[in-house]
Design a protein around this motif. Structure first.
Motif, PDB file in Angstrom:
ATOM      1  N   SER A 268       7.345  35.521 -44.944  1.00 18.97           N
ATOM      2  CA  SER A 268       7.893  35.886 -43.800  1.00 18.97           C
ATOM      3  C   SER A 268       8.992  34.639 -43.325  1.00 18.97           C
ATOM      4  CB  SER A 268       7.026  36.184 -42.723  1.00 18.97           C
ATOM      5  OG  SER A 268       5.927  34.901 -42.611  1.00 18.97           O
TER       6      SER A 268
ATOM      7  N   GLU B 284      12.038  34.029 -43.410  1.00 17.11           N
ATOM      8  CA  GLU B 284      13.412  34.668 -42.571  1.00 17.11           C
ATOM      9  C   GLU B 284      12.880  34.999 -41.062  1.00 17.11           C
ATOM     10  OE1 GLU B 284      15.628  37.769 -44.346  1.00 17.11           O
ATOM     11  OE2 GLU B 284      15.850  36.785 -46.170  1.00 17.11           O
ATOM     12  N   ARG B 285      11.776  35.482 -40.960  1.00 16.62           N
ATOM     13  CA  ARG B 285      11.420  35.997 -39.535  1.00 16.62           C
ATOM     14  C   ARG B 285      10.854  34.630 -38.643  1.00 16.62           C
ATOM     15  NH1 ARG B 285      10.881  36.834 -35.108  1.00 16.62           N
ATOM     16  NH2 ARG B 285       9.427  38.289 -33.961  1.00 16.62           N
TER      17      ARG B 285
END
Length: 250
Positions: free
Chosen positions: A215, A217-218
């Motif tokens: 995750s 990029e999040r």
């Protein structure tokens, strides 16, 4: 089979209590450990419901007697988790959820390395400040100096995100609740050694997406908003590929 220890940590104002309450209302077989603290009750808080409120002298007596699984001093007050909480959950065939800060989580991981760790992040400092201010207003008093201190402390806590197995960004409540529920379901399946089927595949996909390695990029815009550089990349991990491995996978 039961006895999984779930640790959930988050900066003050991240909405952690709301998530925990939603989880407890929708998922059975999980106890919530009520912490002990020396701070004064806020608003309608009652001893034995939100916290076990006690005196500093009594807390230190319990600490010296080895009655705490973990304890920490935060903003001048002690907070601690009684060892008997875990013992009582296990003896009753239930899992246990600990709502503790980063300091306490380190202590518990040392004593219970197989514990499942979950970190909840606010989406950005602006949202966090608003939540903290609204909570202070509800309590009848807003102190800007205290708000700033809590924001500074939040950054320090968020810097430890990579120590946790799962990371949730609480920007949309319904999504964060679904992610927390999926983590609990997946960890129970892993411990019991049950196979993945069509009914549980979606929960595995949701939980896998909350792994730090999956995750980035999040998480990147959230970390950058707090002035935190993403840490070294950890090894990619897939729940779907390693369900038969019952190690801690930290």
């Amino acid at each position: 089979m039961a006895g999984i220890l779930f640790i959930i940590s988050a900066p003050s104002g991240s909405g952690k209590s709301t998530l925990v309450n939603a989880l407890r209302s929708q998922v059975g077989g999980i106890d919530f450990s009520i912490s002990w603290t020396t701070r004064q009750p806020r608003g309608s808080e009652q001893t034995g419901r939100e916290y076990h409120f006690t005196t500093r002298d009594e807390f230190e007596r319990m600490r010296d007697a080895g009655e705490f699984l973990e304890y920490a001093e935060v903003f001048g007050n002690y907070y601690g988790t009684a060892r008997r909480s875990l013992d009582e959950a296990k003896s009753g065939g239930r899992d246990l959820l600990l709502d503790i800060d980063v300091q306490g989580a380190v202590q518990v991981r040392q004593r219970v390395p197989e514990a499942v760790t979950i970190f909840v992040m606010p989406p950005n400092p602006k949202v966090l400040r608003t939540r903290l201010r609204n909570r202070s207003r509800a309590e009848g008093y807003v102190d800007e100096a205290v708000l700033q201190r809590r924001l500074n402390e939040a950054k320090k806590e968020i810097e430890n995100y990579s120590q946790y197995r799962y990371i949730l960004v609480n920007d949309v409540l319904e999504r964060a609740v679904a992610q927390l529920e999926a983590v609990v379901v997946v960890e129970r399946i892993r411990q019991e050694g049950r196979p993945i089927d069509q009914r549980t595949k979606r929960e595995f996909e949701i939980a896998e997406g909350c792994r730090e390695a999956n995750s980035r990029e999040r998480l990147q815009p959230v970390l950058e908003s707090f002035g935190i550089l993403p840490g070294p990349h950890s090894q990619q991990y897939s729940l779907l590929e390693t369900t038969d491995d019952h190690g801690t996978n930290e």
